[in-house]
Scaffold this motif. Structure first.
Motif, PDB file in Angstrom:
ATOM      1  N   PRO A 125       0.837  -1.199   0.000  1.00  0.00           N
ATOM      2  CA  PRO A 125       0.000   0.000   0.000  1.00  0.00           C
ATOM      3  C   PRO A 125       0.874   1.253   0.000  1.00  0.00           C
ATOM      4  N   SER A 126       0.517   2.204  -0.782  1.00  0.00           N
ATOM      5  CA  SER A 126       1.311   3.422  -0.903  1.00  0.00           C
ATOM      6  C   SER A 126       0.979   4.378   0.229  1.00  0.00           C
ATOM      7  N   ASN A 127       2.019   5.018   0.767  1.00  0.00           N
ATOM      8  CA  ASN A 127       1.815   6.014   1.803  1.00  0.00           C
ATOM      9  C   ASN A 127       1.660   7.405   1.213  1.00  0.00           C
ATOM     10  N   LYS A 128       1.742   7.500  -0.115  1.00  0.00           N
ATOM     11  CA  LYS A 128       1.605   8.797  -0.764  1.00  0.00           C
ATOM     12  C   LYS A 128       0.166   9.278  -0.625  1.00  0.00           C
ATOM     13  N   PRO A 129      -0.004  10.603  -0.483  1.00  0.00           N
ATOM     14  CA  PRO A 129      -1.368  11.117  -0.436  1.00  0.00           C
ATOM     15  C   PRO A 129      -2.055  10.922  -1.779  1.00  0.00           C
ATOM     16  N   LYS A 130      -3.386  10.779  -1.751  1.00  0.00           N
ATOM     17  CA  LYS A 130      -4.135  10.663  -2.998  1.00  0.00           C
ATOM     18  C   LYS A 130      -3.966  11.956  -3.784  1.00  0.00           C
ATOM     19  N   MET A 131      -4.140  11.867  -5.103  1.00  0.00           N
ATOM     20  CA  MET A 131      -3.994  13.047  -5.953  1.00  0.00           C
ATOM     21  C   MET A 131      -4.908  14.179  -5.498  1.00  0.00           C
ATOM     22  N   SER A 132      -6.110  13.821  -5.057  1.00  0.00           N
ATOM     23  CA  SER A 132      -7.069  14.852  -4.657  1.00  0.00           C
ATOM     24  C   SER A 132      -6.662  15.553  -3.363  1.00  0.00           C
ATOM     25  N   ASP A 133      -5.705  14.968  -2.608  1.00  0.00           N
ATOM     26  CA  ASP A 133      -5.247  15.559  -1.355  1.00  0.00           C
ATOM     27  C   ASP A 133      -3.951  16.348  -1.498  1.00  0.00           C
ATOM     28  N   VAL A 134      -3.399  16.399  -2.721  1.00  0.00           N
ATOM     29  CA  VAL A 134      -2.154  17.126  -2.957  1.00  0.00           C
ATOM     30  C   VAL A 134      -2.455  18.626  -3.017  1.00  0.00           C
ATOM     31  N   LYS A 135      -1.677  19.416  -2.269  1.00  0.00           N
ATOM     32  CA  LYS A 135      -1.879  20.860  -2.258  1.00  0.00           C
ATOM     33  C   LYS A 135      -1.584  21.417  -3.650  1.00  0.00           C
ATOM     34  N   ASP A 190      -0.742  24.545  -6.177  1.00  0.00           N
ATOM     35  CA  ASP A 190      -0.185  25.899  -6.270  1.00  0.00           C
ATOM     36  C   ASP A 190      -1.077  26.704  -7.198  1.00  0.00           C
ATOM     37  N   LEU A 191      -1.693  27.747  -6.648  1.00  0.00           N
ATOM     38  CA  LEU A 191      -2.646  28.538  -7.420  1.00  0.00           C
ATOM     39  C   LEU A 191      -1.955  29.668  -8.165  1.00  0.00           C
ATOM     40  N   LYS A 222      -6.322  36.250   2.560  1.00  0.00           N
ATOM     41  CA  LYS A 222      -5.556  35.027   2.261  1.00  0.00           C
ATOM     42  C   LYS A 222      -6.474  33.827   2.405  1.00  0.00           C
ATOM     43  N   ILE A 223      -6.102  32.744   1.763  1.00  0.00           N
ATOM     44  CA  ILE A 223      -6.921  31.529   1.784  1.00  0.00           C
ATOM     45  C   ILE A 223      -6.677  30.811   3.109  1.00  0.00           C
ATOM     46  N   PRO A 224      -7.740  30.541   3.875  1.00  0.00           N
ATOM     47  CA  PRO A 224      -7.585  30.043   5.250  1.00  0.00           C
ATOM     48  C   PRO A 224      -7.372  28.535   5.406  1.00  0.00           C
ATOM     49  N   PHE A 225      -7.238  27.794   4.309  1.00  0.00           N
ATOM     50  CA  PHE A 225      -6.981  26.357   4.406  1.00  0.00           C
ATOM     51  C   PHE A 225      -6.191  25.918   3.177  1.00  0.00           C
ATOM     52  N   ASP A 226      -5.654  24.697   3.229  1.00  0.00           N
ATOM     53  CA  ASP A 226      -4.881  24.168   2.107  1.00  0.00           C
ATOM     54  C   ASP A 226      -5.815  23.874   0.940  1.00  0.00           C
ATOM     55  N   VAL A 227      -5.525  24.472  -0.206  1.00  0.00           N
ATOM     56  CA  VAL A 227      -6.357  24.235  -1.383  1.00  0.00           C
ATOM     57  C   VAL A 227      -5.902  22.943  -2.051  1.00  0.00           C
ATOM     58  N   THR A 228      -6.785  21.954  -1.984  1.00  0.00           N
ATOM     59  CA  THR A 228      -6.584  20.686  -2.683  1.00  0.00           C
ATOM     60  C   THR A 228      -7.851  20.441  -3.484  1.00  0.00           C
ATOM     61  N   LEU A 229      -7.784  19.518  -4.413  1.00  0.00           N
ATOM     62  CA  LEU A 229      -8.995  19.198  -5.165  1.00  0.00           C
ATOM     63  C   LEU A 229     -10.070  18.694  -4.205  1.00  0.00           C
ATOM     64  N   GLN A 230      -9.663  17.911  -3.203  1.00  0.00           N
ATOM     65  CA  GLN A 230     -10.622  17.364  -2.239  1.00  0.00           C
ATOM     66  C   GLN A 230     -11.274  18.464  -1.408  1.00  0.00           C
ATOM     67  N   SER A 231     -10.496  19.445  -0.953  1.00  0.00           N
ATOM     68  CA  SER A 231     -11.079  20.507  -0.116  1.00  0.00           C
ATOM     69  C   SER A 231     -12.071  21.353  -0.911  1.00  0.00           C
ATOM     70  N   ILE A 232     -11.772  21.631  -2.183  1.00  0.00           N
ATOM     71  CA  ILE A 232     -12.701  22.408  -3.012  1.00  0.00           C
ATOM     72  C   ILE A 232     -13.942  21.569  -3.338  1.00  0.00           C
ATOM     73  N   THR A 233     -13.744  20.268  -3.588  1.00  0.00           N
ATOM     74  CA  THR A 233     -14.883  19.375  -3.838  1.00  0.00           C
ATOM     75  C   THR A 233     -15.783  19.319  -2.605  1.00  0.00           C
ATOM     76  N   ASN A 234     -15.174  19.207  -1.422  1.00  0.00           N
ATOM     77  CA  ASN A 234     -15.955  19.185  -0.178  1.00  0.00           C
ATOM     78  C   ASN A 234     -16.754  20.474   0.004  1.00  0.00           C
ATOM     79  N   LEU A 235     -16.122  21.589  -0.311  1.00  0.00           N
ATOM     80  CA  LEU A 235     -16.804  22.876  -0.176  1.00  0.00           C
ATOM     81  C   LEU A 235     -17.965  22.980  -1.161  1.00  0.00           C
TER      82      LEU A 235
END
Length: 194
Positions: free
Chosen positions: A111-121, A123-124, A155-168
């Motif tokens: 099993p990979s310990n790498k974060p899922k692509m959707s959890d990668v921060k 750069d905007l 400023k943006i108050p949390f880490d922008v990841t695909l998952q965080s924007i999808t959750n929002l």
């Protein structure tokens, strides 16, 4: 055990209710009811009759329907822009296995310990960052207890990841609602609801 009876992590559950009869007094515009419940520590409820916890909170907010629909469209556009940035990112493309076969073989070996692509921060770029600040300022204005004091974000108050924007985006889905688990987005939303 039902999921409603336990939460192993910090999480917030969002549901929307469009009442046919109950409406806030003296309002002419259509509003919907945002119902929320969250826990700030893991919770296990075995008997609701004797349950008492200082780490479980709930509440509701009346929010104008037109503003939610508008915000959801903006969040959808922001999500699309984040996806475009991810596709163009060198770090994204180099961290993706070159083939599905390679990916499935990697998963079989260990099993990979790498974060899922959707959890990668992500750069905007300047345009996307401004778009994000406008969207998040609107979220802040809708959820803040005293909206008049809700200043636009600088400023943006949390880490922008695909998952965080999808959750929002899912959070403002009137048909489904969502559950957001602990993390920087969770912390920001909770700070607005306090």
């Amino acid at each position: 055990e039902s999921r409603a009876a336990s939460a192993s992590n910090k999480e917030i559950n969002i549901q929307w209710y469009f009442p046919s009869v109950a409406k806030p007094s003296n309002d002419t515009e259509t509003k919907v009811l945002l119902l929320y419940a969250y826990n700030t520590n893991p919770v296990k409820i075995s008997n609701i009759k004797i349950f008492s916890s200082v780490s479980v909170f709930s509440g509701h907010l009346w929010i104008p329907l037109a503003r939610i629909i508008s915000l959801r469209e903006k969040l959808s556009d922001l999500k699309e822009q984040v996806e475009i940035l991810m596709q163009g990112s060198k770090s994204f493309s180099t961290s993706v296995p070159t083939s599905f076969l390679e990916q499935s073989e990697t998963l079989k070996i260990s099993p990979s310990n790498k974060p899922k692509m959707s959890d990668v921060k992500v750069d905007l770029d300047e345009k996307t960052e401004e778009m994000a600040k406008r969207c998040l300022s609107e979220v802040k204005a809708l959820l803040s207890v005293v909206p008049a004091l809700s200043l636009p974000l600088t400023k943006i108050p949390f880490d922008v990841t695909l998952q965080s924007i999808t959750n929002l985006e899912d959070m403002f889905d009137l048909a489904n609602g969502c559950i957001i688990t602990e993390g920087s987005l969770f912390n920001w939303i909770i700070s607005l609801l306090h």
